[in-house]
Design a protein around this motif. Structure first.
Motif, short mmCIF file in Angstrom:
data_model
loop_
_atom_site.label_atom_id
_atom_site.label_comp_id
_atom_site.label_asym_id
_atom_site.label_seq_id
_atom_site.Cartn_x
_atom_site.Cartn_y
_atom_site.Cartn_z
N ASN A 71 74.12 25.66 -17.60
CA ASN A 71 73.80 26.61 -17.79
C ASN A 71 72.96 27.59 -16.71
OD1 ASN A 71 71.36 25.16 -17.58
ND2 ASN A 71 71.29 24.51 -19.52
N LEU A 72 71.90 28.24 -16.66
CA LEU A 72 71.26 29.46 -15.95
C LEU A 72 69.62 27.77 -14.42
CD1 LEU A 72 70.77 31.76 -13.83
CD2 LEU A 72 69.77 32.52 -15.97
N ASP A 73 69.65 27.52 -15.88
CA ASP A 73 68.36 26.86 -15.48
C ASP A 73 68.72 26.20 -14.95
OD1 ASP A 73 65.67 25.30 -16.04
OD2 ASP A 73 67.11 23.86 -16.60
N LYS A 90 67.67 25.51 -10.41
CA LYS A 90 67.06 24.66 -9.96
C LYS A 90 67.79 23.51 -8.68
CE LYS A 90 65.31 22.42 -14.21
NZ LYS A 90 65.66 21.29 -15.31
N VAL A 91 68.93 23.82 -9.19
CA VAL A 91 69.93 23.68 -7.22
C VAL A 91 69.72 24.98 -6.63
CG1 VAL A 91 72.76 24.25 -7.09
CG2 VAL A 91 72.74 23.05 -8.89
N GLY A 120 70.53 32.31 -9.54
CA GLY A 120 71.30 32.13 -10.39
C GLY A 120 72.30 32.91 -11.51
N GLU A 121 71.51 33.70 -11.39
CA GLU A 121 72.46 34.76 -12.80
C GLU A 121 73.00 35.57 -12.40
OE1 GLU A 121 68.36 37.17 -11.13
OE2 GLU A 121 69.17 35.52 -11.90
N ILE A 122 72.96 36.15 -10.97
CA ILE A 122 74.34 36.82 -10.38
C ILE A 122 75.60 35.68 -10.19
CG2 ILE A 122 74.71 38.71 -8.00
CD1 ILE A 122 71.63 38.99 -8.32
N ALA A 123 75.05 34.93 -9.90
CA ALA A 123 76.65 33.83 -9.09
C ALA A 123 77.18 33.82 -11.40
CB ALA A 123 75.70 32.75 -9.03
N GLU A 124 76.52 33.18 -11.85
CA GLU A 124 76.96 33.10 -13.26
C GLU A 124 78.12 34.17 -13.69
OE1 GLU A 124 75.39 31.50 -17.44
OE2 GLU A 124 74.24 33.39 -16.67
N ALA A 125 77.47 35.12 -12.94
CA ALA A 125 78.10 36.96 -13.01
C ALA A 125 79.45 36.38 -12.58
CB ALA A 125 77.36 38.22 -13.63
N ARG A 126 79.20 36.46 -11.52
CA ARG A 126 80.56 36.29 -11.03
C ARG A 126 81.50 35.45 -11.23
NH1 ARG A 126 78.18 36.55 -4.41
NH2 ARG A 126 76.98 39.18 -4.83
#
Length: 212
Positions: A167-169, A173-174, A147-153
């Motif tokens: 959010n990241l949480d 979960k997804v 998730g954290e890498i996807a968030e940065a992208r």
């Protein structure tokens, strides 16, 4: 029991930012080159039909009750199946969809917390066929990414919709629900490590064996 139709059904899945949209057009072109005698239909969810596209704009931007959201997702899917997917598969075409039912389990189930049993019921109702089978993709290509890498992208692209703002949480979960579905259906899923470079991912996609 999964439905068997003359065509071939492929879905692309993954959390927002995983990179599936980077490759889906090229994969569609590859299928056309590899199977010149087959028409290839590229579509998406939510959407794929005039009604589905109207519902898409509501689903991606309008706040609503969780169960309303899930019901609208499956309503759009029912129309998509009836008007696009099933007729194409019955005609022997290759259908490539940017998301299908696994996304509902991942986002409304995993991310938002809707009961998986309710989603199972909707899946059986909306995708059930007269022979008792359930319409599912022959192949689901899942782009798996932390998730954290996807968030940065995601932060580098267009204005986010309501899901991309989560959010990241939520995305963790997804992702876990996607992986649960993949573990339950290993014969259908091809898991792509989306942390790899685009060139490495494309080489992997090119190597997938599809027999029509």
């Amino acid at each position: 029991m999964t439905s068997t139709l003359p065509g071939y059904f492929i879905s692309f899945e993954g959390i927002d930012g995983a990179g599936k949209s980077t490759h889906i057009d090229s994969f569609c072109k590859l299928m056309k080159e590899r199977f010149p005698s087959r028409e290839v239909v590229l579509t998406r969810e939510p959407g794929g039909t005039p009604l589905g596209e109207q519902l898409r704009s509501l689903l991606l931007d309008a706040p609503m009750n969780l169960e309303t959201e899930a019901l609208l997702m499956f309503a759009a899917r029912r129309e998509h199946i009836a008007q696009v997917i099933e007729p194409a598969l019955l005609a022997g075409k290759v259908v490539i969809s940017d998301r299908f039912t696994d996304a509902s389990f991942a986002y409304q189930g995993g991310g938002r917390g809707l009961s998986i049993s309710k989603l199972n019921d909707l899946e059986k109702w909306v995708q059930g066929r007269p022979d008792g089978s359930i319409l599912q993709p022959n192949l689901t290509i899942l782009f798996d990414l932390p998730g954290e890498i996807a968030e940065a992208r995601r932060s580098k692209v267009r204005a986010p919709d309501k899901f991309e703002k989560m959010n990241l949480d939520f995305f963790d979960k997804v992702r876990q629900e996607y992986l649960r579905r993949a573990n339950e259906n290993p014969q259908r899923f091809h898991l792509v490590d989306a942390t790899k470079t685009p060139d490495a991912i494309w080489s992997e996609l090119e190597a997938i064996q599809i027999h029509l």
